[in-house]
Design an enzyme around this catalytic site. Structure first.
Site, short mmCIF file in Angstrom:
data_model
loop_
_atom_site.label_atom_id
_atom_site.label_comp_id
_atom_site.label_asym_id
_atom_site.label_seq_id
_atom_site.Cartn_x
_atom_site.Cartn_y
_atom_site.Cartn_z
N ARG A 183 -19.96 28.36 8.29
CA ARG A 183 -18.38 28.70 8.16
C ARG A 183 -17.80 27.60 7.24
O ARG A 183 -17.86 26.50 7.73
CB ARG A 183 -17.78 28.63 9.75
CG ARG A 183 -16.30 28.79 9.67
CD ARG A 183 -15.71 28.70 10.91
NE ARG A 183 -14.17 28.78 10.67
CZ ARG A 183 -13.42 27.76 11.22
NH1 ARG A 183 -13.82 26.85 11.92
NH2 ARG A 183 -12.11 27.97 10.63
N GLU B 260 -6.53 27.85 13.30
CA GLU B 260 -5.61 26.88 13.88
C GLU B 260 -4.24 27.01 13.49
O GLU B 260 -3.88 26.05 13.21
CB GLU B 260 -6.32 25.57 13.96
CG GLU B 260 -7.50 25.45 14.77
CD GLU B 260 -7.86 24.02 15.03
OE1 GLU B 260 -7.10 23.24 14.71
OE2 GLU B 260 -9.01 23.76 15.86
N TYR C 113 -12.57 21.99 22.00
CA TYR C 113 -12.89 20.79 22.17
C TYR C 113 -12.73 19.93 23.49
O TYR C 113 -13.75 19.28 23.88
CB TYR C 113 -12.24 20.05 21.28
CG TYR C 113 -12.47 20.21 19.62
CD1 TYR C 113 -11.82 21.14 18.96
CD2 TYR C 113 -13.51 19.38 19.20
CE1 TYR C 113 -12.23 21.43 17.66
CE2 TYR C 113 -13.84 19.72 17.71
CZ TYR C 113 -13.12 20.57 17.02
OH TYR C 113 -13.69 20.99 15.69
O1 LIG Z 1 -0.93 15.69 21.56
S1 LIG Z 1 -2.11 15.06 20.91
O2 LIG Z 1 -1.93 15.05 19.52
O3 LIG Z 1 -2.82 13.78 21.70
C1 LIG Z 1 -3.26 16.62 21.37
C2 LIG Z 1 -3.33 17.20 20.05
C3 LIG Z 1 -4.55 17.93 20.15
N1 LIG Z 1 -5.06 18.56 19.16
C4 LIG Z 1 -6.09 19.52 18.93
C5 LIG Z 1 -6.44 19.83 17.97
N2 LIG Z 1 -7.04 19.14 17.17
C6 LIG Z 1 -7.23 19.56 15.93
C7 LIG Z 1 -8.42 20.19 15.89
O4 LIG Z 1 -8.64 20.50 14.69
C8 LIG Z 1 -9.82 21.08 14.21
O5 LIG Z 1 -10.95 20.42 14.65
C9 LIG Z 1 -11.39 19.33 13.84
C10 LIG Z 1 -11.50 18.00 14.64
O6 LIG Z 1 -10.35 17.44 14.93
C11 LIG Z 1 -10.62 19.35 12.51
O7 LIG Z 1 -11.43 18.21 11.65
C12 LIG Z 1 -10.52 20.55 12.12
O8 LIG Z 1 -10.31 20.90 10.42
C13 LIG Z 1 -9.72 21.58 12.72
O9 LIG Z 1 -9.90 22.76 12.68
C14 LIG Z 1 -6.05 17.81 16.94
C15 LIG Z 1 -5.52 17.53 17.98
#
Ligand SMILES: O=S(=O)(O)CCCN1CCN(CCO[C@@H]2O[C@H](CO)[C@@H](O)[C@H](O)[C@H]2O)CC1
Length: 481
Positions: A84, A173, A316
């Site tokens: 992907r 997302e 996650y």
């Molecule tokens: O209030 S807080 O800020 O503490 C909670 C925030 C939660 N989000 C959940 C999704 N994450 C992005 C996931 O992002 C995804 O996962 C990967 C790893 O991050 C990225 O590299 C990818 O590009 C993306 O698709 C960023 C943080």
């Protein structure tokens, strides 16, 4: 409550299970201004001091634009079934609409050919946050014409790559794009409208997805591909699972997270009832002339409802949720939910502040989605673990994958959820957005201090290769971790 289940089911996954890895254009390609590529909002966002925690950029990143053949070899070494990746909109249409850039088109044609030559199926994300700056200059996701601009871009990709690509993800997302791009300003384009702009952007993102989906099934159906969307969601566990108000708050949190984008597409062409009710009511009490949550037009609702061939979920981590009435003066997506969503001190951490290790959550969210949206095909389009050290002997990452995959297998085998594939985030360490290169998610390390950006396989890449070879059961992995 939540309990780490000791019994490792670890039986064989369904025979045709799509084992993959995921990446995104801006995070790995580099070549930010090469071969006619246009400027994206991320190319500009990284140049504003303070936006990126380690002062780095994606100008070169992993240099995959030049090293894609090497990358495909890494995938082949793992026996990967599918890859992907995302297409950079500005390589195809430098100004977002209008003239095409042949060199950019050729790059992705070469990448796809290399994948096919190695029996790896391409799964293409059309939009992974890198909006053309030219479109942002016209309002970006806040301009309701963006749905037409996105449709035009999608049509070009279907035309140019559709003979080889059969799994299309329109948006990655949109929740993140919206909250961090138009809410907190912590991602491009860095706007601040956590209770207002976010709902205008989400309305246009959902419309854009649906317009692209309809275009595919109207004019490219003969390609026999599938079009879906990838949505991220954290599992919401009631803080006290015996308390009805905690259970209700957890449900609200999932509707504001996953339902925000999924409900209109996978249910009825409208926002979730709880979002409509809470935001309309609060907007009225805040003395606003109309609700901060726009209504889809009747015409758009018909286009949006059912606009999917599968559901992509990026999973996650999880939160513990309980009700907490917010201050009516607080105009924000979070306050609109009237709840708190902390994480347990008991959960193992990672290299990312928001990522706690909660394997039980993936089984629960898969069951929730199947119950709420019916028997739709689901792909886990991202799941992974970060650390800051970048250990080659990345035992924690193996632990994470082993337990999340075991819980996903239980959802498939014991609960009957139709999960068709799984994409580990990520193939290699890359630019983790505003966290720069400080948080490493890769199964391969990348030497960012060398112009050659050498890749080094971590233990997890070998473990994943054995998992794929055995289609789920790995004799050689001791059950102790
Ligand atoms: O209030 S807080 O800020 O503490 C909670 C925030 C939660 N989000 C959940 C999704 N994450 C992005 C996931 O992002 C995804 O996962 C990967 C790893 O991050 C990225 O590299 C990818 O590009 C993306 O698709 C960023 C943080």
């Amino acid at each position: 409550g939540y309990v780490y289940e000791e019994d490792l089911l670890y039986d064989h996954f369904p025979g045709d299970f799509k084992w993959g890895c995921a990446t995104a254009a801006y995070q790995i390609e580099g070549a930010w201004d090469e071969d006619g590529k246009g400027v994206s909002i991320w190319d500009n966002f990284v140049r504003i001091p303070g936006n990126i925690i380690d002062g780095t950029t994606g100008d070169v990143a992993c240099d995959s634009y030049h090293k894609y053949k090497e990358d495909v070899q890494l995938m082949a070494n793992m026996g990967l079934k599918s890859y992907r990746f995302s297409i950079a909109w500005t390589r195809i249409l430098p100004n977002g609409i209008g003239e095409r850039n042949q060199a950019g088109i050729d790059y992705y044609k070469n990448l796809i050919a290399e994948l096919k030559a190695n029996n790896i199926e391409p799964a293409v994300t059309l939009y992974h946050w890198d909006l053309p700056q030219a479109l942002e200059d016209m309002g970006g996701w806040l301009n309701d014409s963006v749905a037409d601009w996105f449709e035009e871009y999608a049509r070009v990709c279907f035309e140019e790559f559709g003979d080889e690509v059969k799994l299309w993800i329109t948006l990655n997302e949109p929740h993140e794009t919206t909250i961090q791009g138009y809410g907190t300003g912590t991602m491009a384009p860095g706007k601040h409208g956590l209770g207002t702009l976010v709902y205008i952007a989400s309305t246009n993102l959902i419309r854009a997805h649906a317009y692209a989906y309809r275009a595919y099934h109207a004019d490219f159906a003969n390609q026999n591909g599938q079009v879906g969307i990838t949505l991220n969601v954290g599992w919401a566990e009631p803080m006290d699972p015996t308390n009805e108000t905690h259970i209700e708050a957890a449900e609200t949190n999932i509707q504001f997270n996953l339902g925000w984008f999924a409900h209109a597409i996978y249910k009825n062409g409208k926002y979730p009832d709880v979002m409509r009710q809470k935001i309309d009511e609060k907007s009225y009490l805040q003395g606003l002339p109309e609700s901060r949550l726009p209504q889809f037009t009747e015409e758009d609702s018909l286009i949006i409802e059912g606009a999917h061939d599968f559901l992509g979920i990026n999973f996650y981590s999880s939160n513990l949720v309980y009700p907490e009435i917010s201050d009516i003066e607080d105009i924000s997506y979070y306050a609109d939910q009237d709840l708190a969503a902390p994480q347990s001190e008991d959960w193992y951490g990672s290299g990312s502040s928001w990522l706690k290790v909660t394997p039980f959550g993936i089984r629960r969210i898969l069951n929730w989605a199947a119950k709420e949206y019916g028997d739709v095909d689901i792909y886990i389009t991202e799941n992974g673990f970060s650390d800051r050290q970048g250990n080659i002997d990345d035992l924690q990452r193996i632990y994470y994958y082993k337990h999340y995959l075991n819980q996903m297998l239980k959802a498939i085998v014991l609960d009957g959820v139709s999960v068709k594939g799984y994409y580990a985030w990520s193939l290699m360490d890359n630019m983790e957005w505003a966290m720069g290169y400080t948080e490493k998610f890769g199964m391969h390390a990348v030497n960012m201090s060398s112009p050659d950006r050498e890749r080094t396989p971590k233990e997890s890449s070998k473990w994943y290769g054995r998992l794929i070879a055995e289609n789920g059961y790995v004799e050689s992995v001791s059950p102790c971790f």
